[in-house]
Design an enzyme around this catalytic site. Structure first.
Site, PDB file in Angstrom:
ATOM      1  N   LYS A 487       0.846  -1.210   0.000  1.00 14.15           N
ATOM      2  CA  LYS A 487       0.000   0.000   0.000  1.00 14.15           C
ATOM      3  C   LYS A 487       0.875   1.252   0.000  1.00 14.15           C
ATOM      4  CE  LYS A 487      -0.206  -0.291   4.990  1.00 14.15           C
ATOM      5  NZ  LYS A 487      -0.939  -0.804   6.117  1.00 14.15           N
ATOM      6  N   ARG A 585     -10.750   0.512  14.955  1.00 15.19           N
ATOM      7  CA  ARG A 585     -10.714   1.138  13.642  1.00 15.19           C
ATOM      8  C   ARG A 585     -11.732   0.362  12.815  1.00 15.19           C
ATOM      9  NH1 ARG A 585      -4.902   1.713  10.707  1.00 15.19           N
ATOM     10  NH2 ARG A 585      -5.509  -0.352   9.972  1.00 15.19           N
ATOM     11  N   TYR A 710      17.478  31.085   5.273  1.00 15.20           N
ATOM     12  CA  TYR A 710      16.289  31.853   5.662  1.00 15.20           C
ATOM     13  C   TYR A 710      16.241  32.104   7.164  1.00 15.20           C
ATOM     14  CZ  TYR A 710      13.985  31.141   1.158  1.00 15.20           C
ATOM     15  OH  TYR A 710      13.642  31.153  -0.155  1.00 15.20           O
ATOM     16  N   MET A 759      12.857  24.825   0.591  1.00 12.56           N
ATOM     17  CA  MET A 759      11.921  23.981  -0.163  1.00 12.56           C
ATOM     18  C   MET A 759      12.661  22.948  -1.023  1.00 12.56           C
ATOM     19  SD  MET A 759       8.957  25.046  -2.854  1.00 12.56           S
ATOM     20  CE  MET A 759       8.079  26.141  -1.771  1.00 12.56           C
TER      21      MET A 759
HETATM   22  C1  LIG Z   1      -0.209  -1.783   6.757  1.00 14.24           C
HETATM   23  C2  LIG Z   1      -0.838  -2.979   7.267  1.00 14.24           C
HETATM   24  C3  LIG Z   1      -0.072  -4.090   7.632  1.00 14.24           C
HETATM   25  C4  LIG Z   1       1.423  -4.123   7.635  1.00 14.24           C
HETATM   26  O1  LIG Z   1       1.891  -3.520   8.815  1.00 14.24           O
HETATM   27  P1  LIG Z   1       3.440  -3.412   9.132  1.00 14.24           P
HETATM   28  O2  LIG Z   1       3.482  -2.884  10.516  1.00 14.24           O
HETATM   29  O3  LIG Z   1       4.002  -2.470   8.143  1.00 14.24           O
HETATM   30  O4  LIG Z   1       4.002  -4.752   9.004  1.00 14.24           O
HETATM   31  C5  LIG Z   1      -0.755  -5.234   8.021  1.00 14.24           C
HETATM   32  N1  LIG Z   1      -2.099  -5.270   8.049  1.00 14.24           N
HETATM   33  C6  LIG Z   1      -2.858  -4.201   7.723  1.00 14.24           C
HETATM   34  C7  LIG Z   1      -4.333  -4.320   7.808  1.00 14.24           C
HETATM   35  C8  LIG Z   1      -2.256  -3.021   7.336  1.00 14.24           C
HETATM   36  O5  LIG Z   1      -3.026  -1.980   7.024  1.00 14.24           O
END
Ligand SMILES: *Cc1c(COP(=O)(O)O)cnc(C)c1O
Length: 815
Positions: A487, A585, A710, A759
């Site tokens: 992801k 969640r 800056y 930047m």
């Molecule tokens: C991102 C995610 C993971 C992986 O988590 P890590 O801590 O990066 O290993 C596993 N399960 C779900 C549902 C996630 O969203």
């Protein structure tokens, strides 16, 4: 090039030869896609888990191949012009043949094994021995059960010495390689964690590796490495040892070390002779690799002066094809590996694939090749055929030989002449392979054609990623599946490239956050099952079309998805049920199980493939009780679901930290995320994957009491040297690292950031450090770790990785 008649080959294989027995074999091919030159080729049909080489024979026959090694049962009657050697097992037959060929060598063979550095030692030793001897060696890192026999097969008869590397990943493999290499002289580089999953312990792995040397006369190793030293004494009492290290017993003893701008200076003694080596590298591993190469050279009577010269001129071994963005939508493939025909074939193959994938025309820029045993007409003929077969649209030759052979058309005597004659804009929409012998300095062509606007890059080491996946895999009970989380642009590292490596690593599932990420992967040819963690209602039709499987976390989502599936007429669509076991969640709550079961049982549109939950605090021991409680809640929900649905599904709850810390909760699958990108919560030895790099664009002398940047926040409390580096907060360098909070690493030295980060650039204090304009800068990576940076920013490594702006080019490495 080795040559053997097909008849002789059959005899060595102790096998029958049918049909045309006239052929002479010059090259061996396993992969029909890699076959370019059919003359003198023997195709060996290998049966693998997913494919069977026998099915390519008719295609190869029509392309002109006339010699085959096949397994019993293959019907060769239609291929009347070809010769067939018939065996029980083709790989074993090849091993037999090559062992026989090996017995005919009248030069010593050096076998090199160890966990790291095999290829580097092989290349560096060759460079030093080259001063006096004709050296044969395995190409690139051909060190596997197929690579080693190919390497030995390719050795020329008139070598003075051959260097062959051997790598193993499973017990038992070394016995096979030993019979093929049968080295008189052995080198063991070191012993580490790589491929540890298949061995009980380091000692066990060492024992296996040492089997390579059971008939060797000499073995070379680092005497300061106690595990290896002890292992050698126990396993190989009869072998004479040649050692290097600080111990007074070392054959090549380190007497003193110092450092200066040119690298390390090491005073050594060998047989009472003392001399200094200038090693152009500072890191420990390189020094060890040099020392063992020097030890071999001394043993083979290369004189000290030549050794010293060669060591001083050693260059990093370019083992990987480096891929860079070029000007005008070109892609450069930089292959600085020593040029020979074999490596040219491999690189052209890569060019061909890349050109096809990106829809670019293919260009080769090649230097003269110094390949012994072939006259220049012969090799030019071979190159022409390769170019034709691979559909190279544009061929540029550099060097006197090519200039002559090409009649001066598209050819240049030297690199400089080429650079002075061509206009940069004559290159456009091309995949360009740069393949030059070292003396032609093709790096100048590379920097000429490289996209230069913004030189900050995020370098992704795909080999390191694969090793991390292996490390996590070794923690799993056999049979437990692995989902890899890609992801958020693979935690900032790029999507297709990472997914592609994971697909080859045979992970079971991929996980993405949103549907469009999944669609991108499908369009790039990823066919693994993909779970979408945050499916948007509007994306359901596309998800069904692209075979993306949703996480279902609420009744609302469930109903919408059922609607979409019904409308598209899908049946039995795989879905993944998310349980909220305490994170609060997304997810169904434990008291919603009955209602969920009822609803799922009313439809045949969906099939629950997996059920999962997510841990809230798997990386911290203060939460361990809570984590176990989450596991319990999840288990209860799964039991209910299974009972209610009447079928089995895969259960998974562990993320990376969970895999490291709760082996008892692996269930049927785990979800690996940050761990494969190199971040451990448990001090696991993981490899650094991502390196954010830039360079020093300018050095500036600043007088005492002047200010920098800056807000005039940086104050020179004394005269200072300041390096300006083109990476700023718009690239993802957090502004909170300003004013000395963060460091940059330049030539392995820490340079504090001075003043406010801008930047597009930042400034670092390099007073009294060894720094020049153009030097590479590491913002984070191996030396400036992501974890350290996260700590300074009071955040987590995840945020550092995913904050690198999309404008920073991702550059991938794969050996
Ligand atoms: C991102 C995610 C993971 C992986 O988590 P890590 O801590 O990066 O290993 C596993 N399960 C779900 C549902 C996630 O969203």
């Amino acid at each position: 090039m080795a040559q053997i008649t097909l008849q002789q080959f059959a005899k060595y294989a102790e096998a029958e030869l049918h049909g045309n027995s006239e052929a002479t074999i010059e090259r061996i091919v396993f992969d029909s896609r890699k076959l370019l030159l059919t003359d003198g080729a023997l195709f060996i049909a290998v049966k693998g888990a997913n494919h069977d080489g026998h099915s390519y024979i008719s295609n190869l026959y029509s392309r002109g191949v006339r010699a085959f090694l096949v397994e019993k049962g293959f019907d060769y009657s239609g291929f009347t012009e070809a010769g067939f050697i018939i065996v029980d097992n083709s790989v074993q037959a090849l091993h037999k043949v090559v062992s026989q060929m090996r017995k005919g060598f009248h030069f010593p063979v050096v076998g090199i094994t160890g966990s790291n550095g095999k290829t580097i030692v092989k290349e560096w030793a060759a460079r030093i021995l080259d001063k006096k001897l004709k050296v044969g060696r395995s190409p690139r890192s051909y060190n596997s059960q197929l690579g080693v026999p190919l390497s030995v097969f390719m050795l020329e008869d008139d070598c003075d010495v051959a260097l062959i590397e051997a790598g193993i990943s499973l017990p038992g493999e070394m016995d096979v390689l030993q019979r093929i290499i049968d080295p008189q002289i052995g080198i063991i580089t070191n012993i580490g964690q790589a491929h540890q999953e298949n061995f009980q312990s380091i000692q066990h792995k060492l024992e296996e590796k040492l089997k390579l040397f059971k008939n060797s006369e000499y073995l070379l190793f680092n005497i300061d490495d106690e595990v290896i030293h002890k292992g050698v004494q126990e396993e190989l009492p009869a072998v004479k040892t040649l050692t290097y290290g600080s111990s007074a017993d070392a054959s090549l003893q380190i007497l003193h070390q110092s450092e200066d701008a040119s690298g390390k200076i090491i005073k050594v003694s060998f047989k009472e002779k003392e001399f200094d080596l200038t090693i152009p590298f500072n890191d420990e591993a390189s020094v060890e690799n040099v020392l063992v190469s020097v030890l071999l050279a001394m043993h083979l009577y290369i004189n000290v002066k030549q050794v010293k010269e060669a060591v001083k001129a050693l260059q990093p071994v370019a083992m990987r094809l480096e891929q860079k963005e070029g000007i005008n939508n070109c892609i450069l493939i930089d292959d600085a590996y020593n040029s020979d025909l074999t490596s040219l074939e491999l690189a052209l193959d890569f060019l061909d694939q890349l050109g096809a994938k990106k829809g670019l025309s293919k260009t080769l820029i090649l230097s003269d090749i110094y390949q012994s045993g072939m006259d220049s007409d012969e090799w030019f003929g071979q190159i022409q055929r390769l170019i034709e077969l691979k559909g190279i649209g544009r061929f540029i030759g550099i060097g006197p030989e090519l200039y002559k052979a090409m009649g001066g058309v598209n050819a240049y005597h030297a690199t400089e002449e080429f650079l002075n004659s061509v206009h940069i804009n004559s290159f456009r929409d091309e995949a360009i392979l740069l393949k030059g012998s070292r003396s032609f300095s093709f790096e100048h062509i590379s920097s000429f054609l490289e996209q230069r606007r913004h030189k900050t890059i995020l370098e992704i080491d795909l080999n390191a990623l694969m090793q991390n996946v292996q490390t996590f895999r070794s923690m799993l009970t056999p049979g437990v599946k692995m989902l890899a989380m890609v992801k958020a642009f693979s935690y900032g590292s790029g999507s297709f490239e990472i997914a592609n490596v994971l697909q080859r690593q045979k992970v079971d599932y991929l996980g993405v956050a949103f549907a469009d990420e999944g669609i991108e992967l499908r369009e790039a040819g990823i066919n693994l099952p993909i779970i979408v963690m945050n499916p948007e209602l509007s994306s359901f039709p596309l998800m069904l079309q692209y075979d993306l499987e949703p996480e279902i976390y609420s009744f609302h989502l469930l109903e919408s998805f059922l609607d979409a599936a019904e409308r598209q007429g899908n049946q039995n669509v795989s879905v993944h049920i998310k349980i909220d076991s305490g994170m609060n969640r997304m997810g169904f709550l434990p008291d919603e199980m009955d209602k969920l079961i009822t609803r799922l049982n009313q439809t045949s549109l969906l099939k629950v493939s997996t059920v999962f939950s997510h841990l809230a605090g798997s990386d911290e021991d203060v939460h361990d009780d809570f984590t176990r409680q989450q596991g319990q809640v999840f288990n209860d929900c799964c039991a209910k679901l299974k009972n209610g649905l009447g079928y089995n599904f895969i259960r998974h709850i562990l993320n990376s930290a969970g895999i490291e810390r709760f082996p008892e909760m692996q269930m049927e699958m785990v979800r690996l995320g940050i761990g494969m990108y190199g971040v451990s919560s448990n001090n696991q030895e993981l490899k650094n994957v991502a390196t954010l790099k830039s360079y020093v664009s300018q050095l500036k002398q600043v007088k005492k009491s002047e200010t920098i940047g800056y807000g005039r926040k940086g104050v020179a409390i004394e005269d200072k040297t300041i390096a300006i580096v083109p990476v700023g907060y718009a690239d993802g360098l957090n502004r909170l690292l300003s004013n000395g909070v963060g460091n940059l690493i330049i030539n392995h030295q820490k340079a504090p950031i001075i003043g406010n980060i801008c930047m597009d650039m930042c400034m670092a204090d390099v007073t009294n450090l060894k720094v020049s304009e153009g030097d590479e800068v590491e913002i984070f990576g191996e030396e400036n770790t992501i974890e350290e940076m996260a700590q300074k920013l009071e955040t987590i490594p995840y945020e550092i990785l995913t904050s690198i702006s999309r404008r920073v080019k991702r550059v991938y490495f794969l050996e």
